[in-house]
Motif scaffolding. Structure first.
Motif, short mmCIF file in Angstrom:
data_model
loop_
_atom_site.label_atom_id
_atom_site.label_comp_id
_atom_site.label_asym_id
_atom_site.label_seq_id
_atom_site.Cartn_x
_atom_site.Cartn_y
_atom_site.Cartn_z
N ARG A 1 -5.74 2.87 -4.38
CA ARG A 1 -5.43 2.38 -3.08
C ARG A 1 -3.98 1.95 -2.77
O ARG A 1 -3.60 2.12 -1.67
N LYS A 2 -3.49 1.37 -3.95
CA LYS A 2 -2.29 0.76 -3.68
C LYS A 2 -1.54 0.78 -4.95
O LYS A 2 -2.09 1.02 -6.06
N PRO A 3 -0.08 0.80 -5.11
CA PRO A 3 0.31 0.79 -6.43
C PRO A 3 -0.07 -0.34 -7.51
O PRO A 3 -0.26 -1.63 -6.78
N ARG A 4 -0.68 0.11 -8.57
CA ARG A 4 -0.97 -1.10 -9.63
C ARG A 4 0.18 -1.81 -9.92
O ARG A 4 0.01 -3.28 -9.96
N LEU A 5 1.30 -1.25 -10.08
CA LEU A 5 2.50 -2.12 -10.17
C LEU A 5 3.30 -2.15 -8.66
O LEU A 5 4.00 -1.05 -8.36
N ASP A 6 3.06 -3.27 -7.99
CA ASP A 6 3.54 -3.37 -6.89
C ASP A 6 4.73 -3.80 -6.49
O ASP A 6 5.33 -3.69 -5.48
N PHE B 1 -1.23 5.68 -11.14
CA PHE B 1 -0.21 4.43 -10.18
C PHE B 1 -1.31 3.38 -9.52
O PHE B 1 -0.67 2.25 -9.15
N GLY B 2 -2.31 3.81 -9.25
CA GLY B 2 -3.18 3.08 -8.66
C GLY B 2 -4.01 3.67 -7.45
O GLY B 2 -3.27 4.48 -6.67
N ARG C 1 0.78 -1.02 0.02
CA ARG C 1 0.17 0.02 0.07
C ARG C 1 1.02 1.28 -0.10
O ARG C 1 2.04 1.06 0.03
N TYR C 2 0.35 2.45 -0.26
CA TYR C 2 1.14 3.61 -0.07
C TYR C 2 1.61 3.86 1.37
O TYR C 2 0.68 3.65 2.32
N LYS D 1 7.56 1.14 -15.97
CA LYS D 1 7.25 -0.17 -15.78
C LYS D 1 7.62 -0.92 -14.32
O LYS D 1 7.28 -1.84 -14.10
N ARG E 1 -2.91 9.30 -8.76
CA ARG E 1 -3.50 8.15 -8.31
C ARG E 1 -4.31 7.38 -9.38
O ARG E 1 -3.95 5.99 -9.19
#
Length: 322
Positions: A66-71, A63-64, A8-9, A104, A60
């Motif tokens: 609630r949390k980074p889409r690319l985690d 990148f995503g 998560r962030y 990426k 947001r």
């Protein structure tokens, strides 16, 4: 494979070591066994999501929410080609390569898949994986901006925030062009900056360079925290101000006339290209630039590495080893 996943962030504690599926290269892609990566300020910004409020919604969504889409974060790497997808002819299995992932991401893992056409190059002979991993992001950013200035021998160049991954390469590039280089950063980094070629150094906590009366042909502001008008007015006539990390306010101010209109102000974002890495290879082989490594951490200690980078004490680069 092992990977440090951004769950998560938030602070570095959101990074967790997990077992995830090993990627499979698609057509035109390569699979790299990552041996080293780095922690950049950009990695920390994405993880913590510390961006200007005006960019919050758009970033947001990108990148995503609630949390980074690319985690799996990590923007630069060095390693070996493990395999290649159908139709990929640029690299062969076993070759030692390094490069930048751009947005990426994905370098904080045992393996990484990227298109073969990405900003990737074969590593120079004699360079370790740890050394090579420090070059792509800082090197290509420094090269992008300093090329805009077309520095000539004998010119005076000031680099603000010179002690990081971009600044350390910029000092060496400017010096190799024959410039007289003044580097600004914190006291703890000044000896290192002198060791890589800076002619003069300034501790920004003790001295305001804009009050000295010194004028420069080129000012490269990597830190992005200098007062705009005072900085511009420290340029010689026809001088160039390179804004390497401008705030939104500074980007707006560059549209306004300066006190002397013949000064040029350049802001922008570097493009990452394999041909630029190959050019940096040549400089590395000639000894005109050299990697600057502060500390190395194993992948499992990525949290500690992020804490260290965010402390502002980093001298050059912090490396992550796999």
């Amino acid at each position: 494979m092992k990977a440090m996943v951004c769950t998560r962030y938030g602070p570095p504690e959101v990074l967790e070591l997990q077992q995830v599926d090993k990627p499979v290269p698609k057509a035109g892609e390569i699979l790299v066994r990552v041996r080293a990566s780095t922690v950049t300020a950009g990695d920390c910004e994405i993880r913590s999501f510390k961006f200007p409020v005006l960019l919050w919604i758009s970033l947001r969504l990108f990148f995503g929410v609630r949390k980074p889409r690319l985690d799996i974060l990590g923007q630069e790497f060095a390693g070996e080609i493990e395999s290649a997808g159908e139709g990929q002819t640029l690299f062969k299995k076993g070759e030692r390569v390094y490069g930048a992932t751009g947005l990426k991401l994905g370098a904080y893992a045992d393996y990484l898949c990227l298109p073969g056409s990405s900003a990737i190059a074969r590593m120079p002979e004699g360079l370790s994986f740890e050394e090579a991993a420090t070059i792509p992001t800082g090197g290509m950013n420094a090269l992008f901006f300093l090329r805009k200035a077309k520095i000539q021998a004998g010119q005076k160049v000031l680099i603000i925030g010179a002690g990081g991954s971009i600044g350390t390469v910029a000092v060496q590039l400017a010096k190799s062009s024959g410039a007289e280089v003044t580097a600004i950063d914190s006291k703890e980094k000044l000896d290192m900056l002198l060791s890589i070629g800076a002619d003069k150094v300034i501790d920004y906590r003790q001295e305001d360079f804009t009050a000295s009366g010194e004028a420069y042909d080129v000012i490269f502001d990597v830190a992005g925290k200098s007062p705009f008008l005072k900085t511009v007015n420290s340029l010689k006539p026809k001088g160039i101000y390179l804004m390497g990390n401008p705030s939104l306010a500074q980007l707006f101010r560059r549209l306004l006339p300066t006190k002397k209109g013949d000064r040029k102000i350049i802001a922008g974002a570097a493009s990452y290209r394999a041909e630029d890495l190959r050019y940096l290879n040549k400089l590395l082989e000639e000894g005109k630039i050299k990697p600057v490594i502060d500390q190395s951490f194993p992948l499992e200690q990525l949290r500690e590495a992020h804490h260290y980078v965010e402390s502002g004490m980093k001298k050059g680069n912090v490396v992550i080893t796999n």
